[in-house]
Design an enzyme around this catalytic site. Structure first.
Site, mmCIF file in Angstrom:
data_model
loop_
_atom_site.group_PDB
_atom_site.id
_atom_site.type_symbol
_atom_site.label_atom_id
_atom_site.label_comp_id
_atom_site.label_asym_id
_atom_site.label_seq_id
_atom_site.Cartn_x
_atom_site.Cartn_y
_atom_site.Cartn_z
ATOM 1 N N HIS A 170 -13.513 17.764 26.855
ATOM 2 C CA HIS A 170 -12.186 18.282 27.184
ATOM 3 C C HIS A 170 -11.755 19.181 26.025
ATOM 4 O O HIS A 170 -11.400 18.691 24.952
ATOM 5 C CB HIS A 170 -11.203 17.114 27.380
ATOM 6 C CG HIS A 170 -11.583 16.245 28.532
ATOM 7 N ND1 HIS A 170 -11.359 14.887 28.556
ATOM 8 C CD2 HIS A 170 -12.178 16.567 29.712
ATOM 9 C CE1 HIS A 170 -11.806 14.412 29.718
ATOM 10 N NE2 HIS A 170 -12.304 15.401 30.428
ATOM 11 N N GLU A 173 -8.749 18.957 23.499
ATOM 12 C CA GLU A 173 -8.659 17.804 22.596
ATOM 13 C C GLU A 173 -9.326 18.164 21.264
ATOM 14 O O GLU A 173 -10.366 17.653 20.880
ATOM 15 C CB GLU A 173 -9.288 16.587 23.283
ATOM 16 C CG GLU A 173 -8.490 16.212 24.539
ATOM 17 C CD GLU A 173 -9.229 15.324 25.530
ATOM 18 O OE1 GLU A 173 -8.716 15.137 26.653
ATOM 19 O OE2 GLU A 173 -10.328 14.840 25.206
ATOM 20 N N HIS A 263 -12.631 12.007 22.084
ATOM 21 C CA HIS A 263 -11.536 12.609 22.872
ATOM 22 C C HIS A 263 -10.186 12.481 22.183
ATOM 23 O O HIS A 263 -10.049 11.789 21.168
ATOM 24 C CB HIS A 263 -11.421 11.881 24.220
ATOM 25 C CG HIS A 263 -12.524 12.164 25.173
ATOM 26 N ND1 HIS A 263 -12.361 12.941 26.285
ATOM 27 C CD2 HIS A 263 -13.820 11.770 25.164
ATOM 28 C CE1 HIS A 263 -13.510 13.012 26.941
ATOM 29 N NE2 HIS A 263 -14.414 12.312 26.285
ATOM 30 N N GLU A 339 -10.587 7.611 21.607
ATOM 31 C CA GLU A 339 -9.391 8.395 21.915
ATOM 32 C C GLU A 339 -8.458 8.424 20.709
ATOM 33 O O GLU A 339 -8.130 7.386 20.145
ATOM 34 C CB GLU A 339 -8.642 7.770 23.104
ATOM 35 C CG GLU A 339 -9.429 7.724 24.402
ATOM 36 C CD GLU A 339 -9.486 9.055 25.152
ATOM 37 O OE1 GLU A 339 -8.800 10.005 24.719
ATOM 38 O OE2 GLU A 339 -10.204 9.127 26.163
HETATM 39 ZN ZN ZN Z 1 -10.538 13.689 27.040
#
Ligand code: ZN
Length: 382
Positions: A170, A173, A263, A339
């Site tokens: 992504h 990010e 992420h 994350e």
């Molecule tokens: Zn992500």
């Protein structure tokens, strides 16, 4: 003579549109990712602002990918593109379809604003070049993106444990690539004992940016044709997701023992991990291996926590289109998704910077140290 205020996003990872201007108040909107409904990443500069207090209104955000990401979020701002701090920011869901209002008192005549400290493709190439020249490191191009950019991979270590670290599926990010820089610097440091142990026991395959097209284009979540790469791992294709196909083919060649997918999370104001709950073919010891890494990381750094996170998938319900689940199922790997927050890091707040590039790099270093402890307990024959 007063210079007019101008907004510009025509640069690497730029994304904003000026809708209207009334004095020192500018009303803005974020472009959707190409061929996709996702939007949330913004990055632009404002000029002609010296001595003024400007009000930047980013509108229509209830339609963004994660409306829950805006309350209690503060925008990143920099005058030199090196030190990024947080600007006064408020959110109103009711105003103009959801409006983030950034108030900034400018001393300098130019300032950059972004969803998070950007990590440019120029810096990416600097990182790849610098690391490829370190003793023991090798560079590999795994394949190409739809825009023709290389999927860069760095390899290091002589051991039998196959470790894959990859980030920025992504592209918005950007903290994920800052994490990579911290992890790579730790692994390349000849004075780092964790790196020495790991390089003896593991072979690392590191992809600092799995989605260079989305990164350049200023996307939040997708590649050049609007595909979310972390929903392609069951069946990647040259037409939709050559980035994933290249990485997964290389993984099929080496096998995978340990994998981390890095992420950022828009809504949760803390660092957390997601595992591979609900995969159909859990191997003996696989879950214990994951739990042990979490325990080691939790002990290692107060920036990590286990209270906040995603709900777990029930038995047999794992989404195998996501890389962590696919790698756990396909290889029996201890796989995980890390994350980091866009918002403030609530457990240990930093009023000036919030969660930052610097903190992300430090976390990369700590994740490497925790992996050394984890590897230390794995039999050498593994
Ligand atoms: Zn992500």
């Amino acid at each position: 003579m007063t210079q007019p205020i101008a907004i510009d996003a025509h640069f690497d990872s730029g994304n904003i549109e000026l809708l209207r201007q009334s004095g020192d108040t500018l009303t803005l909107a974020i472009h959707q990712d190409q061929d996709s409904d996702f939007f949330q990443w913004f990055h632009f500069r404002a000029t002609g602002i010296a001595g003024r207090t400007i009000t930047l209104r980013i509108t229509n955000l209830e339609a963004s990918a994660y409306p829950g990401g805006w309350p209690h979020y503060r925008a990143c701002v920099s005058t030199d593109r090196r030190l990024w701090t947080r600007a006064d920011t408020t959110y109103s869901a009711a105003e103009d379809g959801g409006t983030l209002t950034i108030t900034y008192k400018a001393e300098s005549n130019i300032a950059w604003f972004a969803y998070f400290t950007p990590y440019s493709m120029e810096r990416h190439h600097d990182l790849i070049g610098e690391m490829a020249a370190q003793p023991g490191f090798a560079y590999r191009c795994l394949g190409h993106s739809l825009d023709g950019q290389s999927i860069d991979c760095l390899e290091v270590g002589e051991g039998p444990l196959e470790v894959w670290l990859y980030a920025r599926q992504h592209p918005g990010e950007s903290m994920a690539e800052w994490w990579m820089e911290g992890a790579l610097e730790a692994l390349a440091d000849p004075a780092n004992p964790h790196a020495r142990l790991l390089r003896q026991r593991c072979r690392f395959h590191i992809v600092p940016n799995a989605n260079p097209d989305g990164s350049v284009r200023g996307h939040l979540r997708t590649n050049a044709v609007g595909v979310n790469l972390n929903r392609e791992w069951h069946e990647p294709s040259p037409e939709r997701s050559p980035e994933v196909l290249a990485i997964r083919n290389a993984m099929d060649d080496t096998g995978v023992d340990f994998a981390m997918d890095v992420h950022g999370d828009e809504a949760i104001a803390a660092v957390f991990m997601a595992g591979f709950d609900g995969i159909p073919s859990l191997r003996p010891g696989q879950q214990a291996g994951y739990d042990r890494y979490i325990e080691l990381l939790d002990r290692r750094t107060p920036d990590f926590q286990t209270r906040l996170g995603y709900p777990k998938a029930p038995a047999g319900k794992a989404n195998l289109t996501m890389s962590t689940n696919q790698l756990a199922e396909r290889f029996g790997a201890v796989a995980m998704t890390l994350e980091m927050p866009f918002k403030e890091h609530d457990p240990l707040p930093d009023t000036l910077q919030g969660w930052s590039a610097e903190r992300s790099m430090r976390l990369g270093e700590d994740c490497i140290a925790a992996l050394a402890e984890w590897v230390h307990d794995v039999p050498a024959s593994a």
